[in-house]
Design a protein around this motif. Structure first.
Motif, short mmCIF file in Angstrom:
data_model
loop_
_atom_site.label_atom_id
_atom_site.label_comp_id
_atom_site.label_asym_id
_atom_site.label_seq_id
_atom_site.Cartn_x
_atom_site.Cartn_y
_atom_site.Cartn_z
N PRO A 613 -36.60 11.38 7.33
CA PRO A 613 -37.63 10.39 7.64
C PRO A 613 -37.39 9.02 7.02
O PRO A 613 -37.66 8.00 7.64
N SER A 614 -36.88 8.99 5.78
CA SER A 614 -36.68 7.71 5.10
C SER A 614 -35.23 7.26 5.12
O SER A 614 -34.87 6.30 4.44
N GLY A 615 -34.37 7.96 5.88
CA GLY A 615 -32.95 7.65 5.85
C GLY A 615 -32.46 7.01 7.14
O GLY A 615 -33.22 6.76 8.07
N THR A 616 -31.15 6.74 7.16
CA THR A 616 -30.51 6.18 8.36
C THR A 616 -29.23 6.91 8.72
O THR A 616 -28.82 6.90 9.88
N GLN A 617 -28.56 7.53 7.73
CA GLN A 617 -27.22 8.06 7.94
C GLN A 617 -27.23 9.56 8.26
O GLN A 617 -28.05 10.32 7.73
N CYS A 618 -26.31 9.97 9.11
CA CYS A 618 -26.03 11.38 9.35
C CYS A 618 -24.60 11.48 9.87
O CYS A 618 -23.98 10.48 10.21
N TRP A 619 -24.06 12.70 9.91
CA TRP A 619 -22.74 12.92 10.47
C TRP A 619 -22.86 13.17 11.96
O TRP A 619 -23.67 14.00 12.39
N VAL A 620 -22.08 12.45 12.77
CA VAL A 620 -22.09 12.63 14.22
C VAL A 620 -20.65 12.69 14.73
O VAL A 620 -19.71 12.24 14.05
N THR A 621 -20.49 13.22 15.92
CA THR A 621 -19.15 13.28 16.53
C THR A 621 -18.92 12.01 17.33
O THR A 621 -19.18 11.94 18.53
N GLY A 622 -18.43 10.99 16.63
CA GLY A 622 -18.09 9.73 17.29
C GLY A 622 -19.27 8.80 17.41
O GLY A 622 -20.42 9.22 17.53
N GLN A 623 -18.99 7.51 17.36
CA GLN A 623 -20.02 6.49 17.48
C GLN A 623 -19.60 5.52 18.58
O GLN A 623 -18.54 4.91 18.51
N GLY A 624 -20.45 5.39 19.63
CA GLY A 624 -20.16 4.45 20.70
C GLY A 624 -20.72 3.08 20.36
O GLY A 624 -21.13 2.80 19.25
N SER A 625 -20.75 2.22 21.36
CA SER A 625 -21.26 0.87 21.19
C SER A 625 -22.65 0.78 21.78
O SER A 625 -23.06 1.60 22.62
N ASN A 626 -23.41 -0.22 21.36
CA ASN A 626 -24.73 -0.44 21.92
C ASN A 626 -24.64 -0.65 23.42
O ASN A 626 -23.89 -1.51 23.90
N ALA A 739 -22.39 16.27 18.73
CA ALA A 739 -23.04 17.06 17.68
C ALA A 739 -23.38 16.15 16.52
O ALA A 739 -22.83 15.05 16.37
N ALA A 740 -24.33 16.60 15.67
CA ALA A 740 -24.72 15.85 14.49
C ALA A 740 -25.26 16.83 13.44
O ALA A 740 -25.76 17.91 13.78
N ILE A 741 -25.13 16.45 12.16
CA ILE A 741 -25.59 17.26 11.04
C ILE A 741 -26.31 16.36 10.04
O ILE A 741 -25.86 15.24 9.76
N ASP A 742 -27.44 16.85 9.50
CA ASP A 742 -28.19 16.09 8.51
C ASP A 742 -29.02 17.05 7.64
O ASP A 742 -29.25 18.21 8.00
N ASP A 743 -29.42 16.57 6.48
CA ASP A 743 -30.40 17.21 5.60
C ASP A 743 -30.09 18.67 5.28
O ASP A 743 -30.83 19.58 5.65
N LEU A 744 -28.98 18.88 4.58
CA LEU A 744 -28.66 20.23 4.09
C LEU A 744 -29.37 20.46 2.77
O LEU A 744 -29.43 19.58 1.91
N GLN A 745 -29.90 21.69 2.60
CA GLN A 745 -30.56 22.04 1.34
C GLN A 745 -30.24 23.49 0.98
O GLN A 745 -30.19 24.36 1.85
N ILE A 746 -30.00 23.73 -0.32
CA ILE A 746 -29.76 25.08 -0.82
C ILE A 746 -30.82 25.36 -1.88
O ILE A 746 -30.95 24.63 -2.86
#
Length: 884
Positions: A613-626, A739-746
């Motif tokens: 909610p308060s973040g901006t970054q995550c792992w994604v498979t490739g980043q295109g252009s606007n 695909a994308a990955i975010d917010d891992l918790q153990i």
């Protein structure tokens, strides 16, 4: 007076009309969307002055001039009439309205679905229900009061619905008599055969077709919540009644509405034993630039008023065009029935969508309708935009609000449904979030706020009520040996609380237990007994007013907490920094779309926001252009691997790992051809065990943030070398894979021997029997929420908590010192006007870092007692064993 020759002519041809073959009339194929209303030539809608049967109508309006096709709404004496001999609608209307028994004759109009083409997916979650900038309907706050009830039904008049969608099926309304009856038989005698889930007004049968637009609307109203699948509707549990009949003609719409009305009238007449408690309709369709208050559209106003008199609030989408509908007209949002709520579309920044209609008189409020994620056919999900997407938030709100309403309102709805519908509309409009962007373009000046409306309807009509609050918050963890939660009970009228009634109800899986709340200064203590460690504990609190009403928190359902001595967090990674993660592994061969940590740019396949909610970054498979294409930088030509950091879980007891993932493979020329693989290793990547494989089709393959959680020991032994890997592959020709990955918790669940025990005795002081010490929060040092509480001391006086490793029993001041040397003092605090005080020590900082896991310490409270001469006193004591 009507011409005499016409009266004789009609009467003389009555015999011909009774023997003529009944023509089959098909709804016309809607023409391309045009500006303004489109009249369907060849037929009109006629309302008679008095109660008229189909046979009588055919006797009055017969060949060769007319043929009465069907009765649309019996309670309004509305009929669909075919014009013969090539008559035009305008001339036929004049002729018919000249008849003594005809109240009016209206054109049948083309009705268009109000849907704009889906935009690129720019939100990974349902921003309309909750987001950080609060441009949402505050659904998560409202859900604290309850999560809905299938007893209350929203009739979704649309193109149809995938009724067996995995995220909808449990909430689709079921007519049990027909579901358990005989095919081809009207088992419940309601005039409709085999209406198991609703009605198809196009084909006049119970076969509900699957429709993308209708399924999307149904999902926003009532996708099943808290089921681990897909999305949640405005109401987690509700009755969704799909009725096919939103486009084609006014007569089709009237037939559709009449089905919902019939079911509600049966419910009212049988005291809920039969029919359906329809409380709202959703209408995401209409006629552009039509004057609903002219005689040509009177049937629309009449049906909305008639449904309203049965307690149905009709929620209607305005035009998808930047028009002032007060000036150019609109059906239905320009209709003046008091039971309509006209809705426009707002964006995630609380602006009116530039493509949405407005009107300070006709449009009542805004609701989120841009980039709304919801259900679509084949068990999928998609983001659509338009007033069609805004309106079901309001229609769903009506069913939800009924479910959390006070007993007084629910009784009022059953006995006076029309006034209850008026009150429902008033409460929704008076509890909006006022927005500058809507102040002059809607009647309410605001956007839907579910929470505010829920707050009011829970206490309707303003009699004695009890409001519940938790000064230290509702607990997420409850100690297995027993725990206490502070509760405040606020009376709307002082003196109306039945002091013997406040009760805690809880269940750890072995059955419900009740425990009377005990007074504690200005609050009450809800006391949990022993619960089974690692079990989920359901609980709620009740209290009665002296007028005999019972109040409950939450309104329906239960709060939940985990029975544990603590839930230490071994790792919490929001991906805002790299923190040991790496992209790439031997064997990777993807040519584009390799893993990268970014602020994602949305496409139809890739999220537009991270999950945090308060973040901006995550792992994604490739980043295109606007503005780039959907396949600009998706996974192509092979596989790409993302590896997590290595985690040391060797000291854990029962660790769980959770993460949020996004996966889309249903776009492009070869949809649903690929999979997304997640593996775990307990030897630093030397070998791997599969956690899950997503795809190639089914749930989780159409985007959207989804959480996966698993117990580590179910797959591998917890070691000091735990690692995860995420593999996205493109093995299908023409596939679009993201695909994308975010917010891992153990986390770990601690079921050790942590406990709190009272000992020693307290001594009387000048204002009471003596102070009592207790502890709240967790005894887990990792939780950092252990709190010392004292109650019943001298009001408004200074004091200190102190602790030591041994016990004692020595007179001290006016009391007894129960903690032995060496003693450590905590900072000075002051009691409140009731003699209560709390303090949360920081055991991670010196000198208090001497408190370690598996150690036992004894605590007591010292406080001044002004008297002559001034002296001091002590509370009783507690012995606390701490855990990791």
């Amino acid at each position: 007076m009507r011409p005499l020759y016409l009266s004789i002519f009609v009467a003389g041809l009555f015999a011909l009309s009774t023997t003529a073959q009944e023509p089959v009339l098909q709804d016309p194929t809607p023409p391309p969307t045009t500006v303004g209303p489109v009249v369907i030539e060849g037929r009109v809608i006629v309302r008679f002055q008095e109660d008229t049967s189909l046979e009588a109508a055919r006797a009055l309006l017969s060949e060769p001039r007319y043929y009465v096709i069907s009765e649309l709404v019996p309670k309004l004496d509305l009929f669909l009439v075919e014009l013969l001999e090539g008559q035009r609608v305008d001339s036929a209307r004049a002729e018919l309205e000249a008849m003594e028994k005809v109240m009016y004759a209206s054109p049948d109009h083309v009705v268009n679905t109000r849907e704009t083409a889906p935009n690129d997916s720019s939100f990974g979650q349902q921003w309309a229900l909750r987001q950080n900038n609060d441009a949402d309907i505050d659904a998560t706050d409202a859900w604290d009061f309850g999560t809905g009830s299938r007893d209350f039904v929203c009739a979704v008049v649309d193109g149809g619905c995938q009724t067996n969608h995995t995220d909808l099926a449990a909430n689709i309304w079921v007519n049990q008599a027909e579901a358990n009856g005989s095919p081809g038989v009207d088992d419940d005698g309601n005039g409709y055969v085999d209406d198991v889930n609703g009605w198809n007004a196009y084909s006049n049968n119970g076969n509900i077709s699957s429709d993308s637009h209708g399924t999307h609307v149904c999902g926003t109203v009532g996708a099943v919540g808290n089921n681990g699948v897909g999305i949640s509707g405005v109401s987690w549990q509700t009755g969704v009644m799909p009725i096919s009949g939103s486009s084609g003609s006014t007569s089709t719409v009237l037939t559709a509405y009449n089905y919902a009305l019939t079911q509600k009238d049966i419910w009212l007449s049988t005291n809920g034993a039969q029919g359906a408690c329809v409380v709202s309709t959703n209408s995401s369709f209409g006629i552009d630039q039509a004057n609903c208050n002219s005689s040509t559209y009177q049937a629309w106003n009449d049906i909305y008023t008639l449904m309203g008199q049965s307690g149905i609030v009709s929620c209607a989408a305005t035009a998808n065009a930047n028009w002032n509908v007060d000036q150019v007209g609109d059906v239905p949002t320009g209709c003046t029935s008091e039971f309509i709520i006209g809705v426009t579309n707002t964006t995630s920044s609380d602006q009116k969508a530039t493509s949405a209609g407005y009107g300070a008189i006709s449009i009542d409020l805004g609701a989120p309708g841009t980039n709304v994620l919801s259900t679509v056919p084949t068990n999928s999900y998609a983001s659509y935009s338009g007033t069609s997407m805004a309106t079901p938030h309001v229609a769903g709100a009506v069913t939800f609000l009924h479910s959390v309403a006070s007993p007084a309102f629910q009784a009022h709805h059953a006995s006076n449904p029309a006034d209850a519908a008026r009150e429902m509309k008033r409460m929704i409009l008076e509890n909006v979030d006022i927005l500058p962007t809507l102040s002059s373009v809607t009647s309410s000046g605001g956007r839907l706020n579910l929470f505010k409306a829920a707050e009011e309807i829970r206490i309707w009509p303003g009699g004695p009520t009890i409001l519940f609050d938790y000064p230290s918050g509702r607990p997420e963890v409850i100690a297995p040996a027993g725990d206490t939660v502070a509760v405040t009970l606020t009376e709307s009228q002082p003196g109306t609380l039945d002091g013997s009634s406040p009760t805690l109800h809880y269940n750890d899986g072995s059955g419900w237990v009740t425990s009377q709340l005990s007074p504690s200064g200005s609050a009450w203590n809800a006391n949990f007994g022993a619960t089974e460690c690692s079990n989920t504990v359901e609980w709620y609190v009740t209290a009665d007013t002296t007028d005999g009403n019972s109040w409950r928190d939450p309104g329906t359902g239960s709060h939940t907490a985990l029975s544990a001595d603590g839930t230490p967090v071994f790792a919490s990674d929001d991906m805002e920094s790299v923190d040991g993660w790496s992209a790439g592994a031997p064997g990777d061969n993807a040519t584009t779309g390799v893993w990268v940590r970014v602020n994602p740019i949305a496409t139809e396949a890739q999220p537009g926001n991270d999950h945090t909610p308060s973040g901006t970054q995550c792992w994604v498979t490739g980043q295109g252009s606007n503005g780039g294409s959907v396949g600009e930088n998706d996974v192509d030509g092979g596989s790409t691997t993302l590896r997590s950091a290595v985690y040391d879980l060797s000291g854990s007891t029962n660790p769980t790992i959770s993460y949020w993932r996004w996966y889309s493979n249903d776009e492009g020329a070869s949809p649903n051809a690929d999979t997304f693989t997640v593996d775990i290793s307990n030897n630093g990547g030397a070998s791997w065990t599969n956690v899950e494989i997503v795809g190639p089709s089914g749930d989780g393959t159409s985007g959207g943030w989804i959480q996966k959680s698993f117990l580590v020991s179910d797959l591998v032994a917890p070691t000091a070398q735990i690692q995860l890997r995420f593999i996205a592959s493109d093995l299908g020709s023409g596939s679009i894979v993201e695909a994308a990955i975010d917010d891992l918790q153990i986390q770990d669940i601690d079921c050790g021997d942590c406990n709190v025990q009272s000992y020693c005795t307290t001594s009387p002081n000048p204002v009471g029997s003596g102070a009592v010490i207790s502890a709240s929060g967790s005894t887990s040092l990792n939780a950092l929420d252990f709190t010392l509480d004292a109650a019943g001391a001298q009001p408004n006086q200074f004091g200190i908590f102190f602790y030591g490793p041994t016990t004692a029993n020595a007179p001290f001041g006016d009391g007894v010192r129960c903690v032995g040397a060496p003693v450590t003092r905590l900072p000075v605090v002051q009691t409140d006007g009731f003699g209560d005080v709390s303090y949360q020590p920081d055991f991670s900082a010196a000198p208090h870092d001497q408190v370690t896991a598996d150690s036992t310490w004894n605590f007591q409270f010292w406080y001044r007692t002004p008297s002559s001469p001034s002296t001091f006193n002590l509370s009783d004591a507690i012995s606390v064993t701490f855990c990791q």
